[in-house]
Design an enzyme around this catalytic site. Structure first.
Site, PDB file in Angstrom:
ATOM      1  N   GLU A 116       0.840  -1.205   0.000  1.00 49.29           N
ATOM      2  CA  GLU A 116       0.000   0.000   0.000  1.00 49.29           C
ATOM      3  C   GLU A 116       0.871   1.250   0.000  1.00 49.29           C
ATOM      4  O   GLU A 116       1.853   1.326   0.740  1.00 49.29           O
ATOM      5  CB  GLU A 116      -0.890  -0.021   1.251  1.00 49.29           C
ATOM      6  CG  GLU A 116      -2.263   0.541   1.021  1.00 49.29           C
ATOM      7  CD  GLU A 116      -3.086  -0.275   0.029  1.00 49.29           C
ATOM      8  OE1 GLU A 116      -3.273   0.199  -1.106  1.00 49.29           O
ATOM      9  OE2 GLU A 116      -3.530  -1.378   0.388  1.00 49.29           O
ATOM     10  N   ASP A 149       2.847   2.112  -4.907  1.00 46.87           N
ATOM     11  CA  ASP A 149       2.736   2.236  -6.385  1.00 46.87           C
ATOM     12  C   ASP A 149       3.407   3.509  -6.903  1.00 46.87           C
ATOM     13  O   ASP A 149       4.209   3.451  -7.830  1.00 46.87           O
ATOM     14  CB  ASP A 149       1.272   2.132  -6.845  1.00 46.87           C
ATOM     15  CG  ASP A 149       0.341   3.158  -6.211  1.00 46.87           C
ATOM     16  OD1 ASP A 149       0.718   3.754  -5.169  1.00 46.87           O
ATOM     17  OD2 ASP A 149      -0.759   3.371  -6.748  1.00 46.87           O
ATOM     18  N   ASP A 207      -5.015  -0.351 -10.735  1.00 50.03           N
ATOM     19  CA  ASP A 207      -6.415  -0.760 -10.849  1.00 50.03           C
ATOM     20  C   ASP A 207      -6.759  -1.228 -12.261  1.00 50.03           C
ATOM     21  O   ASP A 207      -7.406  -2.253 -12.455  1.00 50.03           O
ATOM     22  CB  ASP A 207      -7.342   0.398 -10.458  1.00 50.03           C
ATOM     23  CG  ASP A 207      -7.140   0.820  -9.007  1.00 50.03           C
ATOM     24  OD1 ASP A 207      -6.407   0.132  -8.285  1.00 50.03           O
ATOM     25  OD2 ASP A 207      -7.725   1.851  -8.628  1.00 50.03           O
TER      26      ASP A 207
HETATM   27 MG    MG Z   1     -11.184   4.194  -8.342  1.00 49.65          MG
END
Ligand code: MG
Ligand code: ADP
Length: 383
Positions: free
Chosen positions: A32, A35, A170
């Site tokens: 976490e 990135d 994502d």
């Molecule tokens: Mg989002």
């Protein structure tokens, strides 16, 4: 909603026989705030998806309907804006525009979106709607691009058209998810490695149902603190261009010069990168105990060193820890609210869900959301 129901809903609005595509949400198991420091993350795509039914149009208009918002929106690709208008449709229509700007010949289309990923809960409904729409538009236009290219264009749509400063994780996992696997991604090289998630555990996501106002200003502050850490450390360590290049020992060595706050931020990022690598080995060895221990360490580091947790997240972790069948828990996502990710043995999931629901409402007076997930495949055409 079944595929037949989705087709019927599409036909009621537009007529015609649609093709159907889906893209999954995701949960990050560990890694976490690494990135944007060019480090490692380990998301898994989940069995909650966004579904897009689509037919081609004869003009350059892209029409879209979302069943969550019960609302239509449209743009004309021949004459489209450069920025969104702070509307849900910015995400999918931004992708259409960015695909066109990248030189692809995208046709006008009618789109019907069925959303199954909870919005704004940290399960990345945004990447799911972007990637499913992107895939749908490319396919009906007969354009072939590789998946990494699609992920990057969707990220660009979110960064530039929507105006949200997010990394590639994502969209990457929405494209490259693999059933029963987590994927470790190197955010610098974009190399990835699929790692088996044993089938006797579930990925249980618990939503605190809070989102503190601080989240975005603190996110920007953390990014700046990391940049400041790199600036100081690179004066001593010339090869350092991001915290990815730094070890926890380096951080300790220059503690005084970094100052206490930057020191703690750098310590989190560097120890978190180490934890992701260890967690990958643990999954490879099917060693859930070690994996769980690394999740707890990650949470403590996010709470104490990176300081992005909050009371509700800490409560949700502390309540889950002693429940039978729990291997590990941590906050997941940017922090200041949102969700925890719990690694829970399959046979304990029922009791876990009941127990965490009850104890969270007792402790905080708030209802929680509990999503029982397994690792799923990335985006694709369904029909
Ligand atoms: Mg989002
Ligand atoms: P997250 O990605 O964690 O769910 P974001 O704030 O990044 O949260 O993205 C959520 C936004 O994406 C929603 O507020 C909405 O604008 C858009 N979105 C996602 N899924 C859908 C959907 N099915 N229909 C319409 N808009 C959606």
């Amino acid at each position: 909603m079944t595929l037949d129901e989705l087709t019927a809903a599409f036909q009621k609005l537009y007529g015609g026989q649609p093709r159907i595509y889906r893209a999954p949400g995701r949960v990050n198991l560990i890694g976490e705030h690494t990135d944007y420091n060019k480090g490692f993350v380990m998301p898994a795509a989940i069995n909650f998806s966004t579904w897009v039914a689509v037919t081609k149009r004869d003009d350059s208009v892209v029409k879209i309907h979302s069943d969550i918002f019960e609302e239509d929106a449209e743009i004309d690709l021949a004459n489209s804006a450069a920025h969104g208008r702070k509307h849900w449709s910015d995400y999918p229509l931004g992708v259409a525009i960015k695909l066109k700007e990248a030189g692809h010949n995208i046709y006008g289309a009618n789109l019907f979106v069925h959303g199954e990923v909870p919005l704004g809960s940290g399960l990345s409904s945004s990447a799911a709607i972007e990637v499913s729409t992107g895939l749908a538009l490319l396919d009906i236009s007969g354009v072939k691009i590789d998946r990494l290219g699609l992920a990057k264009i969707c990220q660009m749509a979110e960064n530039e058209f929507v105006g949200a400063r997010t990394g590639l994780m994502d969209q990457f996992i929405a494209c490259f998810g693999k059933a029963d696997h987590a994927v470790m991604l190197d955010c610098r090289s974009l190399e990835s490695r699929a790692l088996p998630v044993p089938d006797d555990v579930k990925l249980v996501v618990c939503n605190t149902m809070v989102k503190h106002e601080l989240a975005s200003s603190e996110y920007n502050a953390r990014r700046e603190q990391c940049e400041e850490g790199v600036r100081i450390l690179s004066q001593h360590l010339p090869n350092v261009t991001s915290l990815r290049d730094v070890t926890p020992d380096d951080v300790e060595k220059f503690r005084a010069e970094l100052g206490e706050v930057i020191f703690k931020r750098c310590l989190h990022v560097t120890t978190e990168n180490d934890r992701v690598l260890k967690a990958a080995d643990a999954l490879r060895d099917r060693d859930l105990k070690t994996f769980g221990k690394l999740m707890y360490e990650s949470h403590n580091s996010l709470r104490d060193d990176y300081e992005v947790s909050c009371q509700e997240l800490d409560v949700m972790v502390d309540l889950a820890k002693p429940i039978k069948g729990v291997f590990g828990v941590r906050m997941t996502g940017g922090g200041f609210g949102g969700c925890t990710i719990n690694l829970v043995s399959v046979e304990a999931v029922g009791e876990f869900t009941e127990s965490i629901r009850n104890s969270y409402v007792q402790a905080t007076g708030k209802q929680s959301g509990v999503y029982i997930c397994s690792a799923a495949d990335g985006a694709g055409r369904i029909q």
